[in-house]
Scaffold this motif. Structure first.
Motif, short mmCIF file in Angstrom:
data_model
loop_
_atom_site.label_atom_id
_atom_site.label_comp_id
_atom_site.label_asym_id
_atom_site.label_seq_id
_atom_site.Cartn_x
_atom_site.Cartn_y
_atom_site.Cartn_z
N GLU A 51 0.82 -1.20 0.00
CA GLU A 51 0.00 0.00 0.00
C GLU A 51 0.86 1.26 0.00
O GLU A 51 0.54 2.25 -0.65
N ARG A 52 1.98 1.21 0.71
CA ARG A 52 2.89 2.35 0.70
C ARG A 52 3.41 2.62 -0.71
O ARG A 52 3.50 3.77 -1.14
N MET A 53 3.75 1.56 -1.43
CA MET A 53 4.26 1.72 -2.79
C MET A 53 3.17 2.25 -3.71
O MET A 53 3.43 3.10 -4.58
N LEU A 54 1.94 1.78 -3.52
CA LEU A 54 0.82 2.27 -4.34
C LEU A 54 0.63 3.77 -4.14
O LEU A 54 0.53 4.53 -5.11
N VAL A 55 0.60 4.21 -2.89
CA VAL A 55 0.41 5.63 -2.60
C VAL A 55 1.58 6.45 -3.13
O VAL A 55 1.41 7.56 -3.66
N PHE A 56 2.79 5.91 -3.01
CA PHE A 56 3.98 6.59 -3.53
C PHE A 56 3.88 6.81 -5.04
O PHE A 56 4.18 7.90 -5.54
N LYS A 57 3.44 5.79 -5.76
CA LYS A 57 3.28 5.92 -7.21
C LYS A 57 2.20 6.95 -7.56
O LYS A 57 2.37 7.76 -8.48
N LEU A 58 1.10 6.93 -6.83
CA LEU A 58 0.04 7.90 -7.08
C LEU A 58 0.54 9.32 -6.85
O LEU A 58 0.22 10.25 -7.61
N ASP A 59 1.35 9.50 -5.80
CA ASP A 59 1.91 10.82 -5.52
C ASP A 59 2.86 11.27 -6.63
O ASP A 59 2.82 12.43 -7.06
N CYS A 60 3.71 10.36 -7.07
CA CYS A 60 4.74 10.72 -8.05
C CYS A 60 4.15 11.00 -9.43
O CYS A 60 4.60 11.93 -10.11
N PHE A 61 3.16 10.23 -9.83
CA PHE A 61 2.65 10.35 -11.19
C PHE A 61 1.33 11.14 -11.25
O PHE A 61 1.28 12.22 -11.85
N MET A 62 0.28 10.61 -10.63
CA MET A 62 -1.02 11.27 -10.73
C MET A 62 -1.00 12.65 -10.09
O MET A 62 -1.37 13.65 -10.73
N LEU A 63 -0.59 12.73 -8.82
CA LEU A 63 -0.64 14.01 -8.11
C LEU A 63 0.28 15.04 -8.75
O LEU A 63 -0.09 16.20 -8.90
N SER A 64 1.48 14.61 -9.15
CA SER A 64 2.43 15.55 -9.75
C SER A 64 1.91 16.11 -11.07
O SER A 64 1.95 17.32 -11.32
#
Length: 507
Positions: A51-64
Protein backbone atom coordinates in the motif's frame (compact mmCIF):
# COMPACT_ATOMS: atom_id res chain seq x y z
CA UNK A 1 -1.49 -21.17 7.96
CA UNK A 2 0.06 -18.54 10.21
CA UNK A 3 -1.84 -15.30 10.61
CA UNK A 4 -0.38 -12.35 8.78
CA UNK A 5 -0.40 -8.96 10.53
CA UNK A 6 -2.02 -6.42 8.27
CA UNK A 7 -4.12 -3.30 8.40
CA UNK A 8 -6.53 -4.54 5.72
CA UNK A 9 -10.04 -5.58 6.79
CA UNK A 10 -10.75 -9.24 7.69
CA UNK A 11 -12.47 -9.92 4.37
CA UNK A 12 -9.21 -9.12 2.63
CA UNK A 13 -7.00 -11.06 5.07
CA UNK A 14 -8.81 -14.34 4.42
CA UNK A 15 -6.81 -15.16 1.32
CA UNK A 16 -4.68 -18.14 0.48
CA UNK A 17 -0.92 -17.93 1.00
CA UNK A 18 -0.13 -17.54 -2.69
CA UNK A 19 -2.50 -14.56 -3.01
CA UNK A 20 -1.05 -12.88 0.10
CA UNK A 21 2.43 -13.24 -1.32
CA UNK A 22 1.18 -12.01 -4.71
CA UNK A 23 -0.18 -8.69 -3.48
CA UNK A 24 2.58 -8.26 -0.87
CA UNK A 25 0.84 -7.90 2.50
CA UNK A 26 4.10 -7.65 4.44
CA UNK A 27 4.65 -4.48 6.44
CA UNK A 28 8.06 -3.20 7.48
CA UNK A 29 7.78 -1.29 10.74
CA UNK A 30 10.75 0.63 12.03
CA UNK A 31 11.94 4.11 13.01
CA UNK A 32 11.58 5.47 9.48
CA UNK A 33 7.97 4.32 9.25
CA UNK A 34 7.23 5.93 12.62
CA UNK A 35 8.90 9.15 11.48
CA UNK A 36 6.85 9.30 8.27
CA UNK A 37 3.68 8.63 10.28
CA UNK A 38 4.57 11.54 12.54
CA UNK A 39 5.26 14.11 9.82
CA UNK A 40 3.01 12.90 6.98
CA UNK A 41 0.28 10.21 6.83
CA UNK A 42 -0.77 9.25 10.33
CA UNK A 43 -1.50 5.66 9.22
CA UNK A 44 1.78 5.15 7.31
CA UNK A 45 3.20 2.94 10.09
CA UNK A 46 0.22 0.58 9.86
CA UNK A 47 0.18 0.34 6.06
CA UNK A 48 1.48 -2.70 4.23
CA UNK A 49 4.56 -2.28 2.04
CA UNK A 50 2.36 -2.79 -1.02
CA UNK A 51 0.00 0.00 0.00
CA UNK A 52 2.89 2.35 0.70
CA UNK A 53 4.26 1.72 -2.79
CA UNK A 54 0.82 2.27 -4.34
CA UNK A 55 0.41 5.63 -2.60
CA UNK A 56 3.98 6.59 -3.53
CA UNK A 57 3.28 5.92 -7.21
CA UNK A 58 0.04 7.90 -7.08
CA UNK A 59 1.91 10.82 -5.52
CA UNK A 60 4.74 10.72 -8.05
CA UNK A 61 2.65 10.35 -11.19
CA UNK A 62 -1.02 11.27 -10.73
CA UNK A 63 -0.64 14.01 -8.11
CA UNK A 64 2.43 15.55 -9.75
CA UNK A 65 0.92 15.67 -13.25
CA UNK A 66 -2.40 17.07 -12.06
CA UNK A 67 -0.63 19.63 -9.87
CA UNK A 68 1.42 20.90 -12.79
CA UNK A 69 -1.75 21.12 -14.87
CA UNK A 70 -3.53 23.06 -12.11
CA UNK A 71 -0.52 25.36 -11.80
CA UNK A 72 -0.66 26.13 -15.51
CA UNK A 73 -4.44 26.57 -15.41
CA UNK A 74 -4.12 29.29 -12.78
CA UNK A 75 -1.09 30.78 -14.52
CA UNK A 76 -3.08 31.11 -17.75
CA UNK A 77 -6.22 32.30 -15.95
CA UNK A 78 -4.38 35.02 -14.00
CA UNK A 79 -2.64 36.34 -17.10
CA UNK A 80 -5.60 38.59 -17.83
CA UNK A 81 -5.10 40.63 -14.66
CA UNK A 82 -1.35 40.92 -15.23
CA UNK A 83 -1.73 41.79 -18.90
CA UNK A 84 -4.40 44.39 -18.09
CA UNK A 85 -2.10 46.40 -15.80
CA UNK A 86 0.91 45.91 -18.11
CA UNK A 87 -0.28 47.57 -21.32
CA UNK A 88 -3.23 45.57 -22.62
CA UNK A 89 -5.72 48.17 -21.37
CA UNK A 90 -4.12 50.88 -23.49
CA UNK A 91 -3.36 48.70 -26.55
CA UNK A 92 -6.91 47.35 -26.87
CA UNK A 93 -8.57 50.59 -25.73
CA UNK A 94 -10.41 48.89 -22.88
CA UNK A 95 -12.72 51.38 -21.19
CA UNK A 96 -15.30 51.53 -18.41
CA UNK A 97 -16.32 48.01 -17.35
CA UNK A 98 -15.16 46.03 -20.39
CA UNK A 99 -12.43 44.39 -18.31
CA UNK A 100 -15.02 43.33 -15.72
CA UNK A 101 -17.15 41.81 -18.49
CA UNK A 102 -14.19 39.66 -19.59
CA UNK A 103 -14.26 38.10 -16.13
CA UNK A 104 -18.04 37.81 -16.29
CA UNK A 105 -17.87 35.84 -19.55
CA UNK A 106 -15.22 33.53 -18.09
CA UNK A 107 -17.19 32.82 -14.93
CA UNK A 108 -20.48 32.31 -16.78
CA UNK A 109 -18.98 29.63 -19.03
CA UNK A 110 -17.22 27.90 -16.15
CA UNK A 111 -20.43 27.89 -14.09
CA UNK A 112 -22.40 26.27 -16.89
CA UNK A 113 -19.96 23.35 -17.20
CA UNK A 114 -19.40 22.43 -13.53
CA UNK A 115 -22.18 19.85 -13.06
CA UNK A 116 -21.86 18.31 -16.57
CA UNK A 117 -18.10 17.88 -16.10
CA UNK A 118 -18.51 15.60 -13.06
CA UNK A 119 -20.88 13.36 -15.00
CA UNK A 120 -18.88 13.39 -18.25
CA UNK A 121 -15.91 11.64 -16.61
CA UNK A 122 -18.16 8.80 -15.53
CA UNK A 123 -18.55 7.97 -19.22
CA UNK A 124 -15.27 9.30 -20.69
CA UNK A 125 -11.85 8.44 -19.29
CA UNK A 126 -10.51 11.44 -17.30
CA UNK A 127 -6.99 10.92 -18.68
CA UNK A 128 -8.19 11.53 -22.25
CA UNK A 129 -10.64 14.24 -21.32
CA UNK A 130 -8.30 16.34 -19.14
CA UNK A 131 -5.47 16.07 -21.67
CA UNK A 132 -7.75 17.35 -24.45
CA UNK A 133 -8.97 20.19 -22.24
CA UNK A 134 -5.48 21.40 -21.29
CA UNK A 135 -4.28 21.30 -24.89
CA UNK A 136 -7.42 23.24 -25.85
CA UNK A 137 -6.95 26.07 -23.38
CA UNK A 138 -3.26 26.16 -24.25
CA UNK A 139 -4.13 26.83 -27.89
CA UNK A 140 -6.44 29.70 -26.96
CA UNK A 141 -3.84 31.08 -24.56
CA UNK A 142 -1.65 31.47 -27.64
CA UNK A 143 -4.55 33.11 -29.46
CA UNK A 144 -4.93 35.88 -26.88
CA UNK A 145 -1.50 37.15 -27.85
CA UNK A 146 -2.95 38.14 -31.21
CA UNK A 147 -6.04 39.96 -29.92
CA UNK A 148 -6.60 43.33 -31.60
CA UNK A 149 -9.73 44.44 -29.73
CA UNK A 150 -11.61 43.89 -26.53
CA UNK A 151 -14.30 42.06 -28.55
CA UNK A 152 -11.68 39.49 -29.61
CA UNK A 153 -10.69 39.04 -25.97
CA UNK A 154 -14.34 38.32 -25.14
CA UNK A 155 -14.28 35.43 -27.61
CA UNK A 156 -10.91 34.11 -26.47
CA UNK A 157 -11.93 34.26 -22.80
CA UNK A 158 -15.03 32.25 -23.68
CA UNK A 159 -12.94 29.51 -25.30
CA UNK A 160 -10.32 29.45 -22.53
CA UNK A 161 -13.09 29.19 -19.92
CA UNK A 162 -14.78 26.34 -21.80
CA UNK A 163 -11.66 24.17 -21.69
CA UNK A 164 -10.47 25.22 -18.23
CA UNK A 165 -13.88 24.73 -16.62
CA UNK A 166 -13.53 20.95 -16.42
CA UNK A 167 -10.23 20.84 -14.55
CA UNK A 168 -11.46 22.08 -11.16
CA UNK A 169 -14.32 19.66 -10.35
CA UNK A 170 -12.74 16.68 -12.11
CA UNK A 171 -9.46 17.20 -10.24
CA UNK A 172 -11.18 17.12 -6.84
CA UNK A 173 -13.27 14.15 -7.93
CA UNK A 174 -10.28 12.06 -9.04
CA UNK A 175 -8.18 12.78 -5.94
CA UNK A 176 -11.11 11.91 -3.69
CA UNK A 177 -11.48 8.60 -5.53
CA UNK A 178 -7.93 7.37 -4.82
CA UNK A 179 -6.86 8.68 -1.40
CA UNK A 180 -8.16 7.72 2.07
CA UNK A 181 -9.13 9.83 5.09
CA UNK A 182 -5.62 10.35 6.58
CA UNK A 183 -4.19 11.08 3.10
CA UNK A 184 -6.76 13.18 1.29
CA UNK A 185 -6.67 16.78 2.58
CA UNK A 186 -2.88 17.07 2.32
CA UNK A 187 -2.93 15.86 -1.29
CA UNK A 188 -5.77 18.18 -2.20
CA UNK A 189 -3.82 20.92 -0.45
CA UNK A 190 -0.64 20.20 -2.41
CA UNK A 191 -2.66 20.15 -5.62
CA UNK A 192 -4.58 23.28 -4.71
CA UNK A 193 -1.56 25.42 -3.71
CA UNK A 194 -0.34 25.07 -7.27
CA UNK A 195 -3.14 27.56 -7.99
CA UNK A 196 -1.76 30.48 -5.98
CA UNK A 197 1.73 29.39 -7.04
CA UNK A 198 0.66 29.76 -10.67
CA UNK A 199 -0.96 33.11 -9.97
CA UNK A 200 2.16 34.29 -8.17
CA UNK A 201 4.45 33.06 -10.94
CA UNK A 202 2.30 34.89 -13.47
CA UNK A 203 3.10 38.17 -11.76
CA UNK A 204 6.83 37.52 -11.61
CA UNK A 205 6.80 36.21 -15.18
CA UNK A 206 4.98 39.30 -16.47
CA UNK A 207 7.40 41.57 -14.60
CA UNK A 208 10.39 39.77 -16.17
CA UNK A 209 8.81 39.75 -19.64
CA UNK A 210 7.91 43.44 -19.44
CA UNK A 211 11.50 44.24 -18.53
CA UNK A 212 13.25 41.99 -21.04
CA UNK A 213 10.88 41.26 -23.94
CA UNK A 214 8.62 44.29 -24.21
CA UNK A 215 8.89 45.52 -27.79
CA UNK A 216 11.02 42.59 -28.99
CA UNK A 217 10.17 41.93 -32.66
CA UNK A 218 7.54 44.65 -32.33
CA UNK A 219 5.49 42.59 -29.84
CA UNK A 220 4.24 44.15 -26.60
CA UNK A 221 5.26 42.59 -23.29
CA UNK A 222 1.73 41.52 -22.37
CA UNK A 223 1.44 39.61 -25.65
CA UNK A 224 4.74 37.82 -24.93
CA UNK A 225 3.19 36.64 -21.66
CA UNK A 226 0.48 34.73 -23.53
CA UNK A 227 3.01 33.32 -26.00
CA UNK A 228 5.32 32.00 -23.28
CA UNK A 229 2.45 30.48 -21.29
CA UNK A 230 1.02 28.78 -24.36
CA UNK A 231 4.40 27.18 -25.06
CA UNK A 232 4.40 25.81 -21.50
CA UNK A 233 0.79 24.61 -21.44
CA UNK A 234 0.33 22.44 -24.53
CA UNK A 235 3.16 19.92 -23.84
CA UNK A 236 2.06 19.52 -20.22
CA UNK A 237 -1.44 18.67 -21.43
CA UNK A 238 -0.02 15.66 -23.25
CA UNK A 239 1.50 14.29 -20.01
CA UNK A 240 -1.95 13.98 -18.44
CA UNK A 241 -2.78 11.33 -20.99
CA UNK A 242 -0.06 9.08 -19.54
CA UNK A 243 -0.15 9.94 -15.84
CA UNK A 244 -3.83 10.34 -14.85
CA UNK A 245 -5.00 6.83 -13.83
CA UNK A 246 -8.75 7.38 -14.31
CA UNK A 247 -10.59 5.63 -11.43
CA UNK A 248 -9.71 2.52 -9.36
CA UNK A 249 -12.60 0.65 -10.99
CA UNK A 250 -11.44 1.16 -14.60
CA UNK A 251 -7.77 2.13 -14.46
CA UNK A 252 -5.45 0.89 -17.19
CA UNK A 253 -2.53 3.13 -16.34
CA UNK A 254 0.91 1.76 -17.15
CA UNK A 255 2.67 2.45 -13.84
CA UNK A 256 0.33 0.36 -11.65
CA UNK A 257 0.72 -3.40 -11.57
CA UNK A 258 -2.31 -5.67 -11.61
CA UNK A 259 -1.95 -6.39 -7.90
CA UNK A 260 -1.77 -2.66 -7.16
CA UNK A 261 -4.98 -2.10 -9.13
CA UNK A 262 -6.66 -4.77 -6.99
CA UNK A 263 -5.31 -3.14 -3.84
CA UNK A 264 -6.57 0.28 -4.99
CA UNK A 265 -10.11 -1.08 -5.21
CA UNK A 266 -9.75 -2.68 -1.78
CA UNK A 267 -8.69 0.69 -0.36
CA UNK A 268 -11.83 2.29 -1.77
CA UNK A 269 -13.99 -0.34 -0.06
CA UNK A 270 -12.05 -0.02 3.19
CA UNK A 271 -12.55 3.73 3.13
CA UNK A 272 -16.30 3.19 3.25
CA UNK A 273 -17.03 4.26 -0.34
CA UNK A 274 -18.99 2.41 -2.99
CA UNK A 275 -17.42 1.46 -6.28
CA UNK A 276 -18.44 3.88 -9.02
CA UNK A 277 -21.28 2.54 -11.15
CA UNK A 278 -21.41 5.50 -13.52
CA UNK A 279 -25.19 5.66 -13.36
CA UNK A 280 -26.37 9.06 -14.57
CA UNK A 281 -30.10 9.35 -14.01
CA UNK A 282 -32.74 11.39 -12.28
CA UNK A 283 -32.56 9.30 -9.13
CA UNK A 284 -29.06 10.59 -8.34
CA UNK A 285 -30.20 14.19 -8.64
CA UNK A 286 -33.47 13.56 -6.79
CA UNK A 287 -31.68 11.88 -3.87
CA UNK A 288 -29.25 14.81 -3.68
CA UNK A 289 -32.09 17.33 -3.65
CA UNK A 290 -33.62 15.48 -0.70
CA UNK A 291 -30.37 15.63 1.26
CA UNK A 292 -29.58 18.49 3.66
CA UNK A 293 -26.01 18.58 2.30
CA UNK A 294 -27.13 20.00 -1.02
CA UNK A 295 -29.09 22.82 0.60
CA UNK A 296 -26.32 23.82 3.02
CA UNK A 297 -22.96 22.85 1.47
CA UNK A 298 -23.73 24.40 -1.91
CA UNK A 299 -24.83 27.84 -0.60
CA UNK A 300 -21.95 27.85 1.89
CA UNK A 301 -19.31 27.43 -0.79
CA UNK A 302 -20.92 30.12 -2.90
CA UNK A 303 -20.84 32.62 -0.02
CA UNK A 304 -17.37 31.60 1.15
CA UNK A 305 -16.04 31.71 -2.42
CA UNK A 306 -17.06 35.34 -2.76
CA UNK A 307 -15.64 36.19 0.68
CA UNK A 308 -12.09 35.65 -0.66
CA UNK A 309 -12.48 37.82 -3.77
CA UNK A 310 -10.72 40.95 -2.46
CA UNK A 311 -7.34 39.87 -3.79
CA UNK A 312 -8.50 40.12 -7.40
CA UNK A 313 -8.68 43.91 -7.01
CA UNK A 314 -5.15 44.30 -5.60
CA UNK A 315 -3.55 45.07 -8.96
CA UNK A 316 -6.21 47.67 -9.74
CA UNK A 317 -5.58 49.30 -6.35
CA UNK A 318 -1.82 49.44 -6.95
CA UNK A 319 -2.29 50.93 -10.41
CA UNK A 320 -4.63 53.62 -9.07
CA UNK A 321 -2.08 54.57 -6.37
CA UNK A 322 0.69 54.96 -8.97
CA UNK A 323 2.80 51.93 -8.04
CA UNK A 324 5.30 50.92 -10.73
CA UNK A 325 4.46 48.25 -13.32
CA UNK A 326 6.90 45.89 -11.58
CA UNK A 327 5.25 46.35 -8.17
CA UNK A 328 1.79 45.97 -9.70
CA UNK A 329 2.83 42.45 -10.68
CA UNK A 330 5.13 41.50 -7.79
CA UNK A 331 3.03 42.56 -4.77
CA UNK A 332 -0.05 40.50 -5.80
CA UNK A 333 2.34 37.60 -6.38
CA UNK A 334 3.54 37.90 -2.79
CA UNK A 335 -0.10 37.77 -1.70
CA UNK A 336 -0.40 34.37 -3.36
CA UNK A 337 2.88 33.18 -1.83
CA UNK A 338 1.50 33.92 1.66
CA UNK A 339 -1.52 31.79 0.76
CA UNK A 340 0.54 28.65 0.06
CA UNK A 341 1.86 27.81 3.57
CA UNK A 342 -1.49 28.72 5.11
CA UNK A 343 -3.31 26.15 2.95
CA UNK A 344 -0.71 23.46 3.65
CA UNK A 345 -0.90 24.05 7.39
CA UNK A 346 -4.70 23.86 7.42
CA UNK A 347 -4.66 20.63 5.40
CA UNK A 348 -1.94 19.02 7.53
CA UNK A 349 -3.81 19.75 10.75
CA UNK A 350 -7.04 18.53 9.16
CA UNK A 351 -5.56 15.12 8.26
CA UNK A 352 -3.82 14.68 11.60
CA UNK A 353 -6.85 15.43 13.77
CA UNK A 354 -8.95 12.51 12.58
CA UNK A 355 -11.18 12.64 15.67
CA UNK A 356 -12.08 16.29 15.13
CA UNK A 357 -14.42 17.41 12.40
CA UNK A 358 -12.72 19.24 9.53
CA UNK A 359 -15.30 21.96 10.10
CA UNK A 360 -13.51 23.14 13.23
CA UNK A 361 -10.29 23.46 11.22
CA UNK A 362 -12.13 25.59 8.64
CA UNK A 363 -13.61 27.82 11.32
CA UNK A 364 -10.29 29.31 12.47
CA UNK A 365 -9.23 30.94 9.16
CA UNK A 366 -12.76 32.24 8.55
CA UNK A 367 -12.96 33.91 11.97
CA UNK A 368 -9.53 35.47 11.35
CA UNK A 369 -10.71 36.58 7.90
CA UNK A 370 -13.24 38.95 9.44
CA UNK A 371 -10.35 41.30 10.33
CA UNK A 372 -8.73 41.91 6.89
CA UNK A 373 -12.08 42.02 5.10
CA UNK A 374 -13.32 44.57 7.66
CA UNK A 375 -10.28 46.77 6.95
CA UNK A 376 -11.21 47.06 3.28
CA UNK A 377 -14.93 47.28 4.02
CA UNK A 378 -14.50 50.32 6.28
CA UNK A 379 -11.43 51.75 4.44
CA UNK A 380 -9.11 53.29 7.08
CA UNK A 381 -6.89 56.20 6.04
CA UNK A 382 -3.68 54.15 6.35
CA UNK A 383 -2.41 52.92 2.96
CA UNK A 384 -0.13 50.41 4.71
CA UNK A 385 -3.07 48.87 6.55
CA UNK A 386 -5.06 48.51 3.33
CA UNK A 387 -2.08 46.89 1.56
CA UNK A 388 -1.75 44.51 4.55
CA UNK A 389 -5.41 43.52 4.18
CA UNK A 390 -4.85 42.68 0.52
CA UNK A 391 -1.64 40.77 1.24
CA UNK A 392 -3.19 38.42 3.84
CA UNK A 393 -6.29 37.74 1.76
CA UNK A 394 -4.92 34.29 0.86
CA UNK A 395 -4.88 33.20 4.52
CA UNK A 396 -8.67 32.79 4.32
CA UNK A 397 -8.53 29.94 1.79
CA UNK A 398 -9.88 26.66 3.19
CA UNK A 399 -11.14 25.14 -0.09
CA UNK A 400 -8.99 21.93 0.07
CA UNK A 401 -10.21 21.17 3.59
CA UNK A 402 -13.80 21.82 2.51
CA UNK A 403 -13.61 19.42 -0.44
CA UNK A 404 -11.94 16.75 1.71
CA UNK A 405 -14.86 17.17 4.10
CA UNK A 406 -17.32 16.86 1.21
CA UNK A 407 -15.60 13.61 0.15
CA UNK A 408 -16.20 12.21 3.63
CA UNK A 409 -19.78 13.34 3.96
CA UNK A 410 -20.79 12.24 0.45
CA UNK A 411 -18.20 9.54 -0.25
CA UNK A 412 -20.50 6.58 0.39
CA UNK A 413 -21.79 7.08 -3.15
CA UNK A 414 -19.60 8.58 -5.87
CA UNK A 415 -22.45 9.71 -8.09
CA UNK A 416 -23.84 11.76 -5.21
CA UNK A 417 -20.39 13.19 -4.49
CA UNK A 418 -20.02 14.12 -8.16
CA UNK A 419 -23.30 16.02 -8.13
CA UNK A 420 -22.59 17.84 -4.86
CA UNK A 421 -19.05 18.75 -5.94
CA UNK A 422 -20.23 20.00 -9.31
CA UNK A 423 -23.11 21.93 -7.76
CA UNK A 424 -20.93 23.78 -5.25
CA UNK A 425 -18.53 25.08 -7.88
CA UNK A 426 -21.40 25.68 -10.33
CA UNK A 427 -23.26 28.01 -7.98
CA UNK A 428 -20.03 29.76 -7.03
CA UNK A 429 -19.13 30.52 -10.63
CA UNK A 430 -22.74 31.46 -11.37
CA UNK A 431 -22.65 34.15 -8.72
CA UNK A 432 -19.15 35.13 -9.81
CA UNK A 433 -20.46 35.70 -13.32
CA UNK A 434 -22.76 38.56 -12.33
CA UNK A 435 -22.12 39.69 -8.74
CA UNK A 436 -18.65 41.22 -9.39
CA UNK A 437 -20.14 43.10 -12.34
CA UNK A 438 -22.47 44.79 -9.84
CA UNK A 439 -20.34 45.29 -6.71
CA UNK A 440 -16.85 45.48 -8.26
CA UNK A 441 -17.46 47.90 -11.11
CA UNK A 442 -14.13 49.27 -12.33
CA UNK A 443 -15.67 52.73 -12.28
CA UNK A 444 -15.98 52.33 -8.48
CA UNK A 445 -12.28 51.51 -8.03
CA UNK A 446 -10.04 51.52 -6.17
CA UNK A 447 -12.41 52.03 -3.21
CA UNK A 448 -14.96 49.41 -4.35
CA UNK A 449 -17.20 50.29 -1.42
CA UNK A 450 -20.02 47.91 -2.40
CA UNK A 451 -17.64 45.08 -3.23
CA UNK A 452 -15.51 45.13 -0.10
CA UNK A 453 -18.54 45.41 2.17
CA UNK A 454 -20.11 42.46 0.39
CA UNK A 455 -17.02 40.28 0.96
CA UNK A 456 -17.00 41.30 4.64
CA UNK A 457 -20.64 40.24 5.01
CA UNK A 458 -19.89 36.95 3.20
CA UNK A 459 -17.03 36.20 5.61
CA UNK A 460 -19.25 36.67 8.65
CA UNK A 461 -21.99 34.55 7.06
CA UNK A 462 -19.48 31.79 6.23
CA UNK A 463 -18.63 31.43 9.91
CA UNK A 464 -22.31 30.87 10.74
CA UNK A 465 -22.65 28.35 7.90
CA UNK A 466 -19.69 26.25 9.12
CA UNK A 467 -21.23 26.04 12.59
CA UNK A 468 -24.49 24.93 11.01
CA UNK A 469 -22.77 22.23 8.92
CA UNK A 470 -20.94 20.91 11.99
CA UNK A 471 -24.25 20.66 13.83
CA UNK A 472 -26.07 18.96 10.96
CA UNK A 473 -23.28 16.46 10.38
CA UNK A 474 -23.07 15.58 14.06
CA UNK A 475 -26.83 15.03 14.17
CA UNK A 476 -26.66 12.84 11.05
CA UNK A 477 -23.87 10.67 12.48
CA UNK A 478 -25.72 10.27 15.77
CA UNK A 479 -28.85 9.28 13.85
CA UNK A 480 -27.09 6.35 12.14
CA UNK A 481 -25.56 5.26 15.43
CA UNK A 482 -21.89 6.19 15.23
CA UNK A 483 -19.08 7.59 13.19
CA UNK A 484 -19.19 7.14 9.43
CA UNK A 485 -16.68 4.67 7.94
CA UNK A 486 -14.95 7.31 5.87
CA UNK A 487 -14.42 9.72 8.74
CA UNK A 488 -13.30 6.91 11.01
CA UNK A 489 -11.29 5.13 8.28
CA UNK A 490 -11.80 1.83 10.09
CA UNK A 491 -14.33 -0.65 8.68
CA UNK A 492 -16.27 -2.84 11.01
CA UNK A 493 -14.87 -6.37 11.28
CA UNK A 494 -18.36 -7.78 11.65
CA UNK A 495 -20.17 -5.65 9.10
CA UNK A 496 -22.35 -7.56 6.66
CA UNK A 497 -23.34 -6.40 3.17
CA UNK A 498 -26.92 -5.84 4.24
CA UNK A 499 -25.67 -3.63 7.09
CA UNK A 500 -23.64 -1.57 4.64
CA UNK A 501 -26.73 -1.08 2.47
CA UNK A 502 -28.71 0.03 5.51
CA UNK A 503 -26.06 2.57 6.49
CA UNK A 504 -25.96 3.89 2.93
CA UNK A 505 -29.72 4.34 2.94
CA UNK A 506 -29.55 6.29 6.20
CA UNK A 507 -26.74 8.49 4.90
Amino acid sequence: MAAIETDLPPATVLLDADRQSYIGLTSKKGRWQKFVSFIWDSDYYEKSDAERMLVFKLDCFMLSAMTIGWWLKNLDQNNLANAYVSGMKEDLHINANQYTYMGTIYNAVVAAMQIPSSFIVMKVRPSWFLAACEIGWGIFTFAQAGAQSYQAMYGFRFCVALFESFYYPIGFFILGSWYTRPELAKRIGLWFVAGPAGSAFSGFLQAAIYKNLDGLHGIAGWRWLYIVCGIMTVPCGVTLLWFVPDFPENTKVWYLTEEQKVLAKERVARNGAQAMKGDINGRVILSALKDWKFWILVPFYCIYGFAVQNGTQFGVYLKAYKYSVTLRNVLPSLMYIIQIPCILIYCYISDRTTRISRGWIMLGPLVWGIFPTAILAFWPSSNSLRVFAFMVNGSLYITPVFYAWVSEMCGHKKELRAFITGSTSCLFYTFNAWLPAIVFLQTDGPRFKKGFRTTFACTVTSVAFVLLIIYMRRREVQKIGGESPIEKNQPSATARPEQDEDIEAKL
